[in-house]
Design an enzyme around this catalytic site. Structure first.
Site, mmCIF file in Angstrom:
data_model
loop_
_atom_site.group_PDB
_atom_site.id
_atom_site.type_symbol
_atom_site.label_atom_id
_atom_site.label_comp_id
_atom_site.label_asym_id
_atom_site.label_seq_id
_atom_site.Cartn_x
_atom_site.Cartn_y
_atom_site.Cartn_z
ATOM 1 N N SER A 237 40.245 46.113 25.325
ATOM 2 C CA SER A 237 40.763 46.680 26.557
ATOM 3 C C SER A 237 41.265 45.595 27.492
ATOM 4 C CB SER A 237 39.659 47.467 27.260
ATOM 5 O OG SER A 237 38.748 46.567 27.844
ATOM 6 N N LYS A 238 42.139 46.026 28.341
ATOM 7 C CA LYS A 238 42.764 45.170 29.332
ATOM 8 C C LYS A 238 41.715 44.396 30.132
ATOM 9 C CE LYS A 238 45.948 45.918 33.229
ATOM 10 N NZ LYS A 238 46.665 47.007 33.940
ATOM 11 N N ARG A 239 40.634 45.058 30.432
ATOM 12 C CA ARG A 239 39.603 44.456 31.268
ATOM 13 C C ARG A 239 39.010 43.177 30.705
ATOM 14 N NH1 ARG A 239 35.127 46.663 35.118
ATOM 15 N NH2 ARG A 239 35.102 44.420 35.264
#
Length: 469
Positions: A237-239
């Site tokens: 994920s982007k996070r």
RNA sequence: GCCCCCAUCGUCUAGUGGCCUAGGACACCACCCUUUCAAGGUGGCGGCACGGGUUCGAAUCCCGUUGGGGGUGCCA
């Protein structure tokens, strides 16, 4: 266009997710090999994330991978937001035919009722109230009894008990359509025959299939491909993870290497090598051969693929691909001193030493620096020996009169100097390397000297010799 | 909680009942080559989650367990 119609439907979050890139590539391969169409649809219904430049970024990233808008198999981009009227009209049609109903319960109402009754989720409380549209009222799909079987090209038949699927929302209280509905309406409108997407959508598929059926349409062929995960085995994920394709591009990864690596995440090209060109992968790719389990996105292996591709390039290709880094404003040398001819001559020696294109400038910097930047530690280490002075003097003497300024001759010259001082070539070259390149490690020394040229080599050697007592 | 998916070396995978004392690649280790560092070559380490079946025979089929993941929104 009569072939199958595949689609890729990213939301414009500002970059192309590597997982999405793989999905796009697989769709692209299928559309092309089957003489079909690859439809790009930007799911921009979330107003908060909807900027023109973000859409362009996705198109550019896809093009970088070879998914080109100018290929006849490419269609789009379409924008989901432009179909809002159709989404709403379809919802109303569903309501009119009794397949959907209005509900006036807010999330808070539902929570309260669940608490009171010890239940969970939405229990279809407004199903038979006969409510009409009204402010704040959501339109819910009336999930029919029975079982929904999803025929999936990757996973086979997956069945769901409709009783366990709650009446989901089609239209929000403010009248705007939900993703599930919009998705189906768009796919229907665009004549999509094959929906190939990530596994995270599998659980929602029966809901979408029910909408297709309620609309009297035949559902598309589904294919849910395994997720890409990080070292913790969670979907990347982007996070927490480096998921932007553009970032890899900017770091000097080659499109071909990225495409090859992405394709092999969950699938293996035929033949005995994982390194395969697009043409063969496109020809061989089959959804039926795709693995069922999540794949770890391994930077180390990506790097290995990249190195493989860099080594396979001709010097000219390497120069072209590396130009943005080689002539960047922040290159470790004045850009106007960069010399293509010199670089081309050095290329074969630095290609095996590059993991990414970004590594190139640092390997040839000494060729283009007016004054070489000598690393203090390297200098101390290489010239701290008793023989260093003798090596410099010997090298200078040998090189000043060298008739043939070639790597071979330069090597022979220094070999003799080493012998005279009881040093093997490995030891003898150390001081020279530091004096001329500034470091203790780098591309082959004599080839480097040949490229640097007689005058500059001699000048640096004299400078270095003068520094020693 | 409930639903769904998944399960071969650390990682990506080959393997679709006998060809498997499980093959390759990346990573790691050693050695070779060598002009430093790479690259290259050779070799090594290392796996069918567990338990029941089915079968003459199971990594391959079935069931269960365990483990992991995804979904379950008036997000997409």
């Amino acid at each position: 266009m009569t072939g199958p119609r595949y689609r890729f439907a990213p939301s414009p979050t500002g970059f192309l997710h590597v997982g999405g890139a793989r999905t796009a590539l697989w769709n692209w391969a299928l559309a092309r090999k089957e003489g079909g169409t690859f439809v790009l649809r930007i799911e921009d219904t979330d107003e908060a994330r909807n900027r023109p430049e973000w859409t362009q970024g996705i198109i550019d990233a896809l093009a970088w991978l070879g998914v080109h808008a100018d290929d006849p198999h490419f269609e789009g981009p379409y924008f989901q937001s432009q179909y809002a009227d159709q989404h709403v009209a379809t919802a109303q049609r569903l309501f009119a035919q009794g397949a959907a109903y209005y509900c006036d319960m807010t999330p808070a109402d539902i929570e309260a009722r669940n608490k009171a009754e010890g239940t969970q989720g939405y229990q279809g409380w407004s199903r038979d109230l006969g409510l009409g549209p009204g402010p704040g009222r959501v339109l819910r799909f009336r999930v029919p009894p029975g079982t929904t079987v999803v025929h999936d090209l990757v996973r086979g038949d997956v069945s769901f008990d409709n009783a366990l699927i709650e009446d989901f929302v089609l239209l929000r209280g403010n009248g705007s359509p939900m993703f599930l509905l919009a998705n189906v309406v768009d796919d229907l409108a665009m004549g999509i025959t094959h929906v190939i997407r990530a596994e995270e959508h599998l659980s929602n598929t029966p809901k979408q299939q029910m909408i297709w059926e309620a609309l009297g349409a035949q559902p598309p062929v589904w294919g849910h491909v395994p997720l890409l995960v990080n070292e913790q085995r969670k979907k990347i994920s982007k996070r927490r993870d480096k998921v932007a394709l553009e970032q890899y591009r900017d770091e000097g990864y080659l499109a071909q290497a990225m495409v090859n690596y992405l394709m092999t995440l969950g699938w293996t090209p035929k033949g005995d090598s994982e390194i395969a060109g697009w043409a063969s992968m496109e020809a061989d790719f089959r959804l039926e051969d795709v693995n069922h389990s999540p794949a770890f996105f391994d930077l180390k292996k990506l790097a290995a693929f990249n190195g493989e591709y860099i080594r396979a390039m001709t010097p000219a290709e390497f120069l072209e691909a590396g130009r943005p880094w080689l002539t960047a404003a922040d290159a470790p040398y004045p850009v106007d001193r960069f010399d293509e001819g010199v670089f081309l001559a050095m290329a074969p020696h630095i290609q095996p030493r590059c993991v990414t294109l970004a590594d190139a400038p640092g390997l040839v910097d000494f060729l283009f620096q007016p004054e070489v930047a000598v690393d203090a530690e390297a200098w101390a280490k290489a010239t701290g020996t008793p023989e260093a002075v003798a090596v410099f003097r010997g090298a200078l003497a040998a090189y000043e009169g060298l008739g043939d300024w070639s790597a071979d001759a330069l090597k022979a010259g220094l070999e003799a100097v080493g012998e005279a001082n009881g040093l093997k070539l490995g030891k003898a070259q150390a001081p020279v390397r530091v004096a001329v390149t500034g470091r203790t490690v780098g591309p082959p020394l004599f080839e480097s000297l040949e490229c640097l040229g007689r005058d500059e080599t001699l000048r640096r050697l004299r400078l270095a010799a003068a520094l020693l007592p």
